[in-house]
Design an enzyme around this catalytic site. Structure first.
Site, PDB file in Angstrom:
ATOM      1  N   LYS A  67      33.090  47.143  36.495  1.00 40.46           N
ATOM      2  CA  LYS A  67      31.772  46.522  36.723  1.00 40.46           C
ATOM      3  C   LYS A  67      31.036  47.160  37.904  1.00 40.46           C
ATOM      4  O   LYS A  67      29.975  46.697  38.293  1.00 40.46           O
ATOM      5  CB  LYS A  67      31.937  45.003  36.946  1.00 40.46           C
ATOM      6  CG  LYS A  67      32.589  44.290  35.741  1.00 40.46           C
ATOM      7  CD  LYS A  67      32.472  42.774  35.803  1.00 40.46           C
ATOM      8  CE  LYS A  67      33.438  42.111  34.832  1.00 40.46           C
ATOM      9  NZ  LYS A  67      32.971  40.843  34.265  1.00 40.46           N
ATOM     10  N   ASN A 121      34.868  25.588  29.534  1.00 40.63           N
ATOM     11  CA  ASN A 121      36.192  25.802  30.128  1.00 40.63           C
ATOM     12  C   ASN A 121      36.358  24.880  31.333  1.00 40.63           C
ATOM     13  O   ASN A 121      35.440  24.135  31.682  1.00 40.63           O
ATOM     14  CB  ASN A 121      36.370  27.274  30.519  1.00 40.63           C
ATOM     15  CG  ASN A 121      35.314  27.712  31.514  1.00 40.63           C
ATOM     16  OD1 ASN A 121      35.241  27.227  32.635  1.00 40.63           O
ATOM     17  ND2 ASN A 121      34.447  28.632  31.089  1.00 40.63           N
ATOM     18  N   LYS A 176      24.139  17.175  14.215  1.00 43.04           N
ATOM     19  CA  LYS A 176      25.583  17.030  14.384  1.00 43.04           C
ATOM     20  C   LYS A 176      26.311  17.439  13.096  1.00 43.04           C
ATOM     21  O   LYS A 176      25.916  16.995  11.998  1.00 43.04           O
ATOM     22  CB  LYS A 176      25.875  15.560  14.721  1.00 43.04           C
ATOM     23  CG  LYS A 176      27.272  15.308  15.144  1.00 43.04           C
ATOM     24  CD  LYS A 176      27.471  13.856  15.531  1.00 43.04           C
ATOM     25  CE  LYS A 176      28.944  13.568  15.675  1.00 43.04           C
ATOM     26  NZ  LYS A 176      29.248  12.153  15.685  1.00 43.04           N
ATOM     27  N   PRO A 187      26.390  38.180  27.242  1.00 43.00           N
ATOM     28  CA  PRO A 187      26.160  39.295  28.173  1.00 43.00           C
ATOM     29  C   PRO A 187      27.045  39.131  29.407  1.00 43.00           C
ATOM     30  O   PRO A 187      27.390  38.006  29.775  1.00 43.00           O
ATOM     31  CB  PRO A 187      24.685  39.135  28.549  1.00 43.00           C
ATOM     32  CG  PRO A 187      24.347  37.717  28.262  1.00 43.00           C
ATOM     33  CD  PRO A 187      25.237  37.281  27.134  1.00 43.00           C
ATOM     34  N   ASP A 188      27.423  40.248  30.020  1.00 40.68           N
ATOM     35  CA  ASP A 188      28.163  40.189  31.280  1.00 40.68           C
ATOM     36  C   ASP A 188      27.129  40.219  32.400  1.00 40.68           C
ATOM     37  O   ASP A 188      26.578  41.283  32.725  1.00 40.68           O
ATOM     38  CB  ASP A 188      29.141  41.365  31.394  1.00 40.68           C
ATOM     39  CG  ASP A 188      30.090  41.180  32.567  1.00 40.68           C
ATOM     40  OD1 ASP A 188      29.603  40.832  33.676  1.00 40.68           O
ATOM     41  OD2 ASP A 188      31.303  41.335  32.395  1.00 40.68           O
ATOM     42  N   ILE A 189      26.855  39.047  32.966  1.00 39.65           N
ATOM     43  CA  ILE A 189      25.761  38.906  33.935  1.00 39.65           C
ATOM     44  C   ILE A 189      26.011  39.787  35.160  1.00 39.65           C
ATOM     45  O   ILE A 189      25.136  40.536  35.601  1.00 39.65           O
ATOM     46  CB  ILE A 189      25.590  37.421  34.342  1.00 39.65           C
ATOM     47  CG1 ILE A 189      25.316  36.580  33.085  1.00 39.65           C
ATOM     48  CG2 ILE A 189      24.466  37.271  35.360  1.00 39.65           C
ATOM     49  CD1 ILE A 189      25.389  35.073  33.305  1.00 39.65           C
ATOM     50  N   PHE A 223      34.513  37.795  40.864  1.00 39.92           N
ATOM     51  CA  PHE A 223      35.746  37.022  40.935  1.00 39.92           C
ATOM     52  C   PHE A 223      36.589  37.380  39.717  1.00 39.92           C
ATOM     53  O   PHE A 223      36.054  37.554  38.629  1.00 39.92           O
ATOM     54  CB  PHE A 223      35.455  35.517  40.947  1.00 39.92           C
ATOM     55  CG  PHE A 223      35.235  34.985  42.330  1.00 39.92           C
ATOM     56  CD1 PHE A 223      34.078  35.312  43.031  1.00 39.92           C
ATOM     57  CD2 PHE A 223      36.186  34.184  42.946  1.00 39.92           C
ATOM     58  CE1 PHE A 223      33.874  34.841  44.328  1.00 39.92           C
ATOM     59  CE2 PHE A 223      35.996  33.702  44.236  1.00 39.92           C
ATOM     60  CZ  PHE A 223      34.843  34.029  44.930  1.00 39.92           C
ATOM     61  N   LYS A 258      38.714  45.480  36.927  1.00 36.67           N
ATOM     62  CA  LYS A 258      37.386  44.857  36.732  1.00 36.67           C
ATOM     63  C   LYS A 258      36.407  45.342  37.795  1.00 36.67           C
ATOM     64  O   LYS A 258      35.236  45.556  37.518  1.00 36.67           O
ATOM     65  CB  LYS A 258      37.495  43.330  36.822  1.00 36.67           C
ATOM     66  CG  LYS A 258      37.940  42.697  35.522  1.00 36.67           C
ATOM     67  CD  LYS A 258      38.026  41.197  35.608  1.00 36.67           C
ATOM     68  CE  LYS A 258      38.764  40.703  34.376  1.00 36.67           C
ATOM     69  NZ  LYS A 258      39.014  39.271  34.367  1.00 36.67           N
ATOM     70  N   ASP A 271      33.028  33.931  27.393  1.00 41.59           N
ATOM     71  CA  ASP A 271      32.941  35.300  26.874  1.00 41.59           C
ATOM     72  C   ASP A 271      32.159  35.347  25.568  1.00 41.59           C
ATOM     73  O   ASP A 271      31.529  36.340  25.264  1.00 41.59           O
ATOM     74  CB  ASP A 271      34.362  35.855  26.655  1.00 41.59           C
ATOM     75  CG  ASP A 271      35.067  36.090  27.981  1.00 41.59           C
ATOM     76  OD1 ASP A 271      34.363  36.442  28.960  1.00 41.59           O
ATOM     77  OD2 ASP A 271      36.297  35.911  28.058  1.00 41.59           O
TER      78      ASP A 271
END
Ligand code: C5P
Length: 402
Positions: A347, A216, A295, A311-313, A329, A343, A285
């Site tokens: 979390k 991203n 390739k 995983p959501d660190i 963030f 969030k 995600d």
């Protein structure tokens, strides 16, 4: 570093720069330029030795101020140059500082304008040593360094590397950029002194094959600015960073990673003993279930990728039994308050920094709102380093007493 010096971080500061007789004096010219660019009003005092390397004209042109060399200079109204020059100064910086001037400072000698100013000062004294490796290692210099530190003098460097004499070792003056950065840091409050901070930064890169991947547009600027602000606030910082093209801020330990899984491993390896964890990374995600060994070749047929959640660190760290103080963030494109606060609760974070992507992602400025147990706290739009300092001040105030 630094792409942030242009933001006038020394605005309103008056600095007296003492230049003594070492080869590194030529770098003091660049230092004057950088300090001036950062907003400082620089007044150069040149010793007799310093003037053998660079002339007063150079420093005058670069600082825009008269240069002082003589204790008896008649330009000073009352012949009190040794007191007046530092009367309203925020600091004296001696760069380069020879072994000789350091010895004089230890003894309190005052046989020229610079040493007299140092003895008569009320402001802090910063010293950037520059000398041959053997001079630096000599027991006399070791004693002097220890005494200067005990006297409250801030020592900036020296660094290691190749020296003018051809030898390699400790004793090189820090580079002008490093010195300018150290001066900026010197003036910052230290609410994170003694704290250890682990952070994530940048995007992650989830490989599809050896040359392609999902990523991203996160620039990493906010995270790198925050890491710099944490170091300047006195913290020890480990920055686990996805691929970004940014210089590592002075004093930050960077652990480079690529994928979310690598990022998670590196975070957990760095976590023991951390007081604060800040998840700034734009972690992908999803990742491809498999990454092709070779390739993938083009064909006319449709191609589908099967993705699996990463995983959501941050959530994993925050749910540890002995979790550090966790900061998240939330970059949103709408309904900032609802999503960010949602969030934070989901979390289990004491603090989340929310911003609208159109206000921040990839750019130099950012506008954020902090959400904590007390509610929402909007910060004014500002350059990312300034926003970073405000976030650090806020989080430091929320930390449990250690
Ligand atoms: O992606 P999301 O909006 O949930 O990100 C919110 C926070 O969670 C950010 O601080 C981000 O760094 C962190 N995060 C994470 N691991 C993920 C996704 C997000 O640490 N897989």
């Amino acid at each position: 570093m630094n792409n942030t010096i242009g933001m006038i971080e020394l605005k309103g500061r008056k600095l007296v720069l003492g230049v003594t007789g070492g080869v590194a004096a030529y770098k003091a010219a660049e230092l004057v330029r950088l300090l001036g660019k950062a907003g400082a009003d620089v007044h150069v005092v040149l010793t007799e030795g310093g003037a053998r390397f660079v002339t007063a004209v150079t420093f005058q042109a670069l600082s825009g101020n008269p240069v002082w060399t003589d204790l008896w200079d008649p330009r000073m109204d009352n012949n009190m140059a040794h007191i007046d020059l530092t009367r309203d100064a925020d600091a004296i910086l001696v760069a380069p500082a020879t072994a000789d001037v350091m010895a004089k400072l230890v003894l309190g000698l005052a046989d020229d304008l610079l040493t007299t100013l140092c003895l008569a000062r009320e402001c802090p004294l910063l010293v950037a040593p520059a000398m041959n490796r053997q001079m630096w290692e000599n027991p006399a210099t070791r004693r002097n360094v220890a005494q200067l530190a005990a006297d409250g003098v801030a020592l900036l460097g020296p660094g290691a590397g190749e020296q003018a004499c051809g030898e390699v070792g400790l004793g090189r003056m820090l580079e002008p950029e490093e010195l300018c950065e150290a001066v900026i840091a010197f003036f910052q409050p230290k609410p994170l002194a003694g704290r250890r901070v682990v952070m994530t930064a940048g995007p992650t890169f989830e490989a599809i094959d050896p040359v392609r991947g999902i990523t991203n547009s996160s620039s990493g600027k906010m995270a790198y600015g925050l890491a710099r602000a944490c170091v300047q606030a006195g913290a020890e910082v480990t920055l686990v960073s996805g691929p970004v093209a940014l210089p590592v801020p002075a004093g930050v330990e960077k652990v480079p990673v690529r994928s979310a899984l690598e990022m998670r491993d590196a975070v957990f390896a760095a976590l023991p003993g951390a007081d604060v964890f800040i998840g700034v990374a734009a972690v992908a995600d999803y990742r491809p279930v498999t990454s092709a060994e070779h390739k993938i070749k083009k064909s006319g047929a449709e191609l589908s990728l099967t993705l699996t959640p990463n995983p959501d660190i941050l959530a994993e760290v925050a749910s540890l039994p002995q979790a550090p103080f966790c900061v998240g963030f939330a970059a949103e494109s709408r309904d900032l308050d609802t999503y960010a606060e949602g969030k934070r609760k989901a979390k289990k974070l004491p603090l989340i920094v929310g911003n609208l992507v159109q206000d921040g992602l990839g750019g130099d400025d950012n506008q954020v709102v902090l959400f904590d147990e007390q509610g929402r706290h909007p910060l004014p739009k500002a350059p990312k380093p300034e926003v970073a300092r405000a976030i650090v001040a806020h989080l430091a105030a929320l930390l449990p007493v250690s």
